[in-house]
Design an enzyme around this catalytic site. Structure first.
Site, short mmCIF file in Angstrom:
data_model
loop_
_atom_site.label_atom_id
_atom_site.label_comp_id
_atom_site.label_asym_id
_atom_site.label_seq_id
_atom_site.Cartn_x
_atom_site.Cartn_y
_atom_site.Cartn_z
CD GLU A 58 -1.55 -2.46 1.54
OE1 GLU A 58 -2.18 -3.43 1.08
OE2 GLU A 58 -0.55 -2.58 2.29
CG ASP A 85 7.77 -21.37 3.74
OD1 ASP A 85 9.01 -21.24 3.82
OD2 ASP A 85 7.05 -21.75 4.67
CG HIS A 88 2.90 -12.49 -1.06
ND1 HIS A 88 1.89 -11.95 -1.84
CD2 HIS A 88 2.97 -11.72 0.05
CE1 HIS A 88 1.38 -10.90 -1.22
NE2 HIS A 88 2.02 -10.74 -0.06
CG ASN A 113 12.51 1.55 -1.89
OD1 ASN A 113 12.05 1.16 -0.83
ND2 ASN A 113 12.55 0.79 -2.97
NE ARG A 127 20.49 -5.11 5.15
CZ ARG A 127 21.16 -6.18 5.56
NH1 ARG A 127 20.83 -6.78 6.68
NH2 ARG A 127 22.18 -6.65 4.86
#
Length: 154
Positions: A58, A85, A88, A113, A127
C-alpha cells in the site's frame, strides 16, 4: 562547468514518512530513525508528517496521493518485507519499489525507498538500528539532501 550537489542544511520544506504497519517492530524503529535524523538536522516536528499503511503493497498508493497533494518536498517510504515460503515476497518487494520509482518520476517529488526486502528477520533487525545502521536514518538524510539539490537544479 557547473557542479550541483545537495547538502544537509535545514530547510523550511515539509517531509512525510509513509510506513507500513506490517513487521511493526522493524518499521517502528525505521520511523524513529528517520524522525530523529530529520530533527537532528534542523527539521522541526511540525514539518514532519507520518502516514501509516497496512503493508508495503500500500505504500506506493499513499505516496502517489501525498505527492499529488503538493504539500511535501520529499517522501520517505519505510517498510519491511521478509522472504517466506512463497513467491509473494518477490512480488511485493519488486512492485513496491517499481511503484515508488514511478511516483517520483511522474510527480517530481523525491521518494526515498527504505522498504527493506530481506531474507530473515535478523537481516531486518540489522538494518533497523543494528549492525548495519538504520535505513530510516539514511533515507531521511538522502531526502534532505535531495530537497536541497532540487532547489539548485535548473
Amino acid at each position: 562547468m557547473t557542479h550541483y550537489e545537495g547538502d544537509l542544511r535545514p530547510t523550511t520544506a515539509r517531509f512525510v514518512i509513509i510506513a507500513s504497519r506490517w513487521n511493526a517492530r522493524i518499521t517502528d524503529a525505521l520511523v524513529t530513525g528517520a524522525r530523529q535524523s530529520l530533527a537532528g538536522n534542523g527539521i522541526g516536528e511540525d514539518a514532519i508528517d507520518v502516514v501509516r499503511v497496512p503493508g508495503a503493497w500500500e505504500i506506493p498508493m499513499a505516496a502517489n496521493r501525498v505527492a499529488q497533494g503538493g504539500q511535501h518536498a520529499a517522501i520517505i517510504a519505510l517498510g519491511c518485507v521478509i522472504r517466506g515460503d512463497t513467491r509473494h515476497y518477490e512480488h511485493v518487494a519488486d512492485l513496491c519499489a517499481e511503484g515508488l520509482m514511478s511516483v517520483q518520476l511522474q510527480t517530481g517529488v523525491p521518494v526515498l525507498n527504505g522498504v527493506l526486502a530481506v531474507e530473515r528477520v535478523e537481516d531486518a533487525e540489522a538494518r533497523a538500528g543494528g549492525s548495519h545502521g538504520n535505513k530510516g536514518e539514511e533515507c531521511a538524510l538522502a531526502a534532505l539532501e535531495l530537497v536541497n539539490l532540487m532547489e539548485l537544479l535548473p
